[in-house]
Scaffold this active site. Structure first.
Site, PDB file in Angstrom:
ATOM      1  N   SER A 224       0.849  -1.186   0.000  1.00  0.00           N
ATOM      2  CA  SER A 224       0.000   0.000   0.000  1.00  0.00           C
ATOM      3  C   SER A 224       0.886   1.238   0.000  1.00  0.00           C
ATOM      4  CB  SER A 224      -0.898   0.008   1.243  1.00  0.00           C
ATOM      5  OG  SER A 224      -1.543   1.251   1.402  1.00  0.00           O
TER       6      SER A 224
ATOM      7  N   TYR B 144      -2.171  -0.707  10.334  1.00  0.00           N
ATOM      8  CA  TYR B 144      -2.136  -1.036   8.916  1.00  0.00           C
ATOM      9  C   TYR B 144      -0.845  -0.515   8.286  1.00  0.00           C
ATOM     10  CZ  TYR B 144      -3.575  -1.320   4.020  1.00  0.00           C
ATOM     11  OH  TYR B 144      -3.636  -1.603   2.672  1.00  0.00           O
TER      12      TYR B 144
END
Length: 264
Positions: free
Chosen positions: A139, A152
């Site tokens: 990501s 995350y």
């Protein structure tokens, strides 16, 4: 050297998720043969029945467990894959103080531990191929610490570091390593709050098919590399590496919105 994708044998984990499913669909359209896996057997069956092209296989497994990983490894040995795509992962918009120990452990297990352990278990098989690829789906937030996504970000940053180190460790082998970092993507896994945050901040949100097609192109190019989706997002990654205090100042303006939505 460009890769002919036709009949390429590929394992796709997290295939019942938004990006993983789109990746599987895009690869099947290119004539690849797939071994898809996910925890939700019903979603896995729907995806399996929708795939075009070559002969495909499926296995329902929880890869955060050693039993689940071993079942996939045994299936992979029979399948004789030359590409592993670690697409499994979970996300959550939440402030760290509001997350439970269970939630943190689950995210790290899914986003970091499972991909690393599975890669380790499949390395010998992949190394015996004339040419092989390990693709880790990361990501943009693996390179930019972002409020409301602390765990995350930590998990994807770990996956980014793992990918870079593994690429260097395998530099004298036939195995290539790709770290693929999408920006905000419209998937069914996004919570209502996450969707509201992207709207409030006017973030560009890609369709899963767009992300999947970019990954297919990256594999076809046949090179080890890091890939970041989005020009402005890629610039922000570079800026964060060089001048993180500028990024601190820019993102601090978003903090009230993030906190409000994270706790809504």
């Amino acid at each position: 050297m460009a890769i002919d994708l036709t009949n390429l044998k590929i394992i796709v984990t997290g295939a019942t998720g938004g990006i993983g499913g789109a990746i599987a669909t895009a690869l099947a359209e290119q004539g690849c043969s797939l071994l898809i896996t996910g925890r939700n057997i019903d979603k896995l069956n729907v995806l399996y029945n929708s795939l075009d092209g070559a002969e495909h296989y499926k296995i329902a497994a929880d890869l955060t467990t050693s039993v689940g990983r071993q079942s996939l490894v045994e299936a992979a040995e029979k399948f004789n894959a030359s590409v592993l795509i670690n697409a499994m992962g979970i996300n959550q918009l939440a402030l760290l103080e509001d997350m439970s120990e269970t939630e943190i452990n689950a995210m790290m297990a899914s986003n970091v531990v499972a991909p690393i352990q599975l890669t380790r278990q499949l390395l010998n098989q992949l190394g015996n191929q004339q040419q092989a690829f390990i693709v880790n789906i990361g990501s943009i937030l693996g390179s930019i610490g972002y409020a409301g996504s602390t765990t995350y970000c930590a998990s994807k940053s770990a996956l980014k570091g793992f990918s870079q180190a593994l690429r260097r460790e395998l530099a004298d082998t036939t195995v290539k390593v790709i770290y693929f970092a999408p920006r905000a993507t419209d998937t069914e896994l996004n919570s209502r709050q996450m969707k509201q945050l992207n709207q409030a901040l006017n973030n560009t949100v890609d369709e899963v098919s767009v992300v999947a097609n970019k990954l297919v192109l990256a594999i076809a190019q046949g090179k080890s590399k890091d890939i970041y989706i989005g020009q402005s997002e890629s610039f922000f990654v570079r800026l964060n590496g060089l001048l993180p205090r500028l990024v601190d100042a820019a993102l601090s303006k978003q903090l009230p919105i993030i906190k409000r939505l994270a706790r809504s």
